[in-house]
Design an enzyme around this catalytic site. Structure first.
Site, short mmCIF file in Angstrom:
data_model
loop_
_atom_site.label_atom_id
_atom_site.label_comp_id
_atom_site.label_asym_id
_atom_site.label_seq_id
_atom_site.Cartn_x
_atom_site.Cartn_y
_atom_site.Cartn_z
N HIS A 187 0.83 -1.21 0.00
CA HIS A 187 0.00 0.00 0.00
C HIS A 187 0.87 1.27 0.00
CE1 HIS A 187 -3.72 2.26 1.14
NE2 HIS A 187 -2.86 3.06 1.73
N GLU A 188 1.80 1.33 0.93
CA GLU A 188 2.64 2.53 1.03
C GLU A 188 3.55 2.68 -0.18
OE1 GLU A 188 1.80 4.64 3.16
OE2 GLU A 188 0.59 3.36 4.48
N HIS B 265 1.76 4.78 -2.67
CA HIS B 265 1.93 6.21 -2.35
C HIS B 265 3.34 6.67 -2.76
CE1 HIS B 265 -1.76 7.02 -0.19
NE2 HIS B 265 -1.55 6.08 0.72
N GLU C 285 -4.56 8.28 -2.59
CA GLU C 285 -5.11 7.02 -2.11
C GLU C 285 -5.38 6.06 -3.27
OE1 GLU C 285 -5.06 6.55 1.07
OE2 GLU C 285 -6.12 4.62 1.22
#
Lengths: 494, 494
Positions: free
Chosen positions: A263-264, A267, A293
């Site tokens: 997930h990160e 980003h 997001e």
């Protein structure tokens, strides 16, 4: 010089960007490295810098340059940059310093007390502090709304999602509500027939970290310009030239840290690929929280939890943790695509997550617009939680409206970004698949280069040059809608 | 208000202190955590902050407040604080910005090129850059000397060691020169009779780190307000509330990292115990570089390499690395007290270290005062190295005058601090022993609390309240002299 005022502005914003660099790194340090004893001094140092940044940004001269620059001869990118400068200036200069300070103090007090109030299920204590935060946030919203000519809640929404309105959100979320609860029920029923083998720990942390690093490498993270560390709440921080992502490890749970890293990394790759030629200027920043997001969910949900990606990931898991029954291909995929509605938003799967977001959106909008009061929150929460997920939170504040800290610092208007991001991610993945013949087989072979190039071309390289609507229309041929998110959930889970 | 100007000053210096906090942490990060790709942006961010700090400090109003505050009603500590403010202000405001910038650029260029010039033994290339640095440093020294009414070199010395003069250094170092070369020769001759068993690696880095942390704990390091990390060049950084020390590990060499940690812990405990009641004010800062170095050498040399401390350390070494022959009590002590004159300052033992310092002091003083030129350095270096240590550095620039980077950024005036620190440390240890009956047996039992309390009372808690001379006279009953250093070396090594 023909664009003298614009040049003054670029110098000012570059200076601000350099101070933001120091603020970002010192904040990252605070959450990853700093011993407890450094806390008070760090807080004071960051607050001092923040006052300085506010003074520089809201200086009268900046307002004059902004006015004068409107009639200067600027190219497309410069005009976009000027528009973003204007937005930053207005957002900062609308609020009197006393309000900013009062809000910051009330937020700190509310968050700090929450740490002990949540375990004690102390709604009385918490709501007293929250009322002060809401009072100040309403005042902020009123001032912003007057200047912008919109409803109070829309004025806060605009901070995080420029040009998004609650009228538009209502349409998008009404659509979600028309099909998601039924889809969720069907998925739950279907998965009740399946059997799952849970992975058996312990999974040593050092080895989990190695797997995380290998996965980041697979996903194209640039370690020459970034790091992976540990913090209590995972985040993506730092600066585009030096992106710092974090995760947290649990020896008994291999997958939460790993998918946190995926997930990160989404980003991070957005940040690492923002346009360097406009470095230090507002136009080079990420477009919005929802687009940010969308990138993390593109990595985590669209790509990361797909069958093809999970198959490519499995050999690395076997290599480090052996081949227990949970790590059969079938179970590994099934386990990573489990759907389990629950009380806690941050633990939610992608099918039940929107319930948590829409619930909060409806409550915070009514709260900021003055239609309800803080005392009304628990009953509304319980009612909506029952309706969406069939779970009661009556008297269970700690797992209900006290479960996280988003509201404690007055961050009203942020929540919709999560579900907007999920919808953007699905729409973008759909468009990428259309644009890239052979994408699915490339992914199955572990070759994500075409996919990432598509993101770079369509999202990353543009920074804030276009509005969110323009950006998404250019990338996908249409404005945001929930059809692709529905299609994605249906095809993966039913 | 009766001390309104002084109050304005304290607010300004507190603000500066908060910006220094961010600068210290971002610098620490640069040397310990930052990936290479972050370098350019970090450099720009730190430079921007440094410009801001310089502007705040040299603002005309600060000068006016300083003048007016002289006649305000201030207590002793406030007067000391005002004196230190005055010193910071004068040091910063004496130099034109163009000179500061030129010096910074020339220093960066010289240091950067040095990294490849040193391995290539390229004196021609290096000296061309160094000439520019020296030219600008001479200009700086001239401006400072004019304002202070002293010689150019003394004006630079004053930055690091307030009130120290080369006249005084000449006396102190002449005394050293009268006995140290002979003492060194005697020690070398004596140790030639001894046999040493070198420790056999590898010593895994993770275990070395554990031993370092245990040793820091023994030495009272406060981990609630500090950390141990790794960097290419060990240092003590951060802020008093959050002290960051570093070391570097070599799998084949257990003791260099360990004694590096002991050294930096001495710096750290000074910082951690500076007066908190005056936090953020110049009077709360460490007295001088020599006093700082005296604390690290107190820990590393006076205490750390004493027989008693080495005996207390040995069980922890055995526990982690077994009991090879090198770790017999006798050999462990002997090995840690070896004296081996060599080319490289940073590898030197405490007996030959002053040779490296006095040599550089004599050369840099002549250079800044205009008595010699950069081209004269290699011959002088060779001559002095022959005289002190019997080693020739002819044509061996890389192990001679190009061995370190102290001069590349124009840090002239710093070198004497090392040997002043060693002399202060010996004098302080002597005074502590006189003041604390039973100290030696307490140390042998591993109880250092009385010793550290003595340092806290006599050095740490005073910050910059007193001049260096006052501080040392109050602590030891007399001003600095080299008798105790001689006594220490004689008793340990002969």
């Amino acid at each position: 010089m023909e664009n003298n005022n614009y040049q003054q502005l670029t110098r000012t914003f570059q200076r601000l960007s350099r101070f933001s660099h120091l603020s970002s790194i010192a904040s990252w340090d605070m959450f990853t490295m700093m011993p407890p004893g450094g806390s008070a001094a760090r807080g004071e140092a960051l607050a001092e810098l923040s006052v300085l940044q506010h003074q520089i940004l809201t200086d009268k001269k900046v307002g004059e340059w902004l006015d004068a620059a409107q009639s200067e001869n600027l190219n497309d990118v410069e005009q976009a940059n000027l528009r973003e400068m204007q937005r930053h200036y207005q957002q900062a200069s609308l609020l009197p310093e006393a309000l900013v300070e009062a809000k910051s103090l009330a937020g700190s007090k509310c968050e700090h007390a929450w740490r002990t109030q949540r375990p004690a299920n102390d709604w009385q204590g918490f709501s007293a502090n929250l009322k002060e935060v809401v009072k100040l946030s309403r005042e902020e919203a009123r001032l912003r709304a007057e200047a912008k000519g919109c409803t109070p809640y829309d004025a806060l929404l605009d901070i995080f999602e420029p040009d998004m309105t609650s009228a538009r959100l209502d349409v998008l979320f009404a659509d979600l509500k028309s099909w998601l609860p039924q889809l969720l029920a069907q998925v739950v029923e279907k998965q009740a027939q399946q059997s799952f083998v849970p992975p058996q720990g312990p999974f040593p942390i050092a080895t989990q970290r190695e797997l995380g690093l290998e996965t980041m490498t697979m996903l194209g993270f640039d370690f020459n310009g970034g790091r992976l560390d540990v913090s209590a709440h995972p985040f993506c921080g730092g600066v585009p030239e030096d992106v710092r992502i974090t995760t947290r490890y649990d020896e008994e749970d291999l997958l939460s840290a790993l998918f946190g890293v995926v997930h990160e990394t989404g980003h991070a790759r957005y940040e690492q690929n923002l346009p360097r030629t406009w470095q230090g200027q507002p136009v080079a920043l990420a477009r919005s929280t929802a687009i940010h997001e969308s990138q993390s969910l593109f990595f985590e949900m669209q790509l990361g939890r797909s069958n093809a990606f999970l198959k490519k990931l499995l050999p690395a898991v076997h290599q480090r943790f052996g081949s227990q029954a949970a790590f059969s291909e079938e179970n590994f995929i099934a386990w990573n695509q489990r759907v389990k509605p629950g009380y806690i938003r941050v633990d939610a799967d992608e099918v039940s997550y929107p319930a948590h977001v829409v619930l909060r959106y409806e409550i915070e909008r009514a709260l900021i617009n003055g239609d309800i009061e803080v005392d009304d929150i628990p009953a509304l929460w319980d009612e909506k939680m029952q309706a969406w997920l069939g779970l009661s939170t009556k008297d269970n504040y700690r797992n209900g409206c006290m479960q996280d800290i988003h509201w404690t610092d007055g961050g009203f208007g942020y929540f919709p970004s999560y579900t907007l991001g999920a919808m953007y991610a699905a729409q973008l993945f759909h468009a990428a698949r259309n644009a890239l013949p052979g994408l699915d087989s490339a992914i199955a072979e572990g070759d994500f280069s075409a996919l990432f190039d598509w993101l770079r071309q369509n999202i990353w390289q543009h920074g804030s040059r276009f509005s969110t609507s323009q950006l998404i229309q250019q990338a996908t041929g249409e404005d945001l809608n929930s059809a692709y998110f529905r299609q994605h959930l249906t095809s993966r889970y039913l």
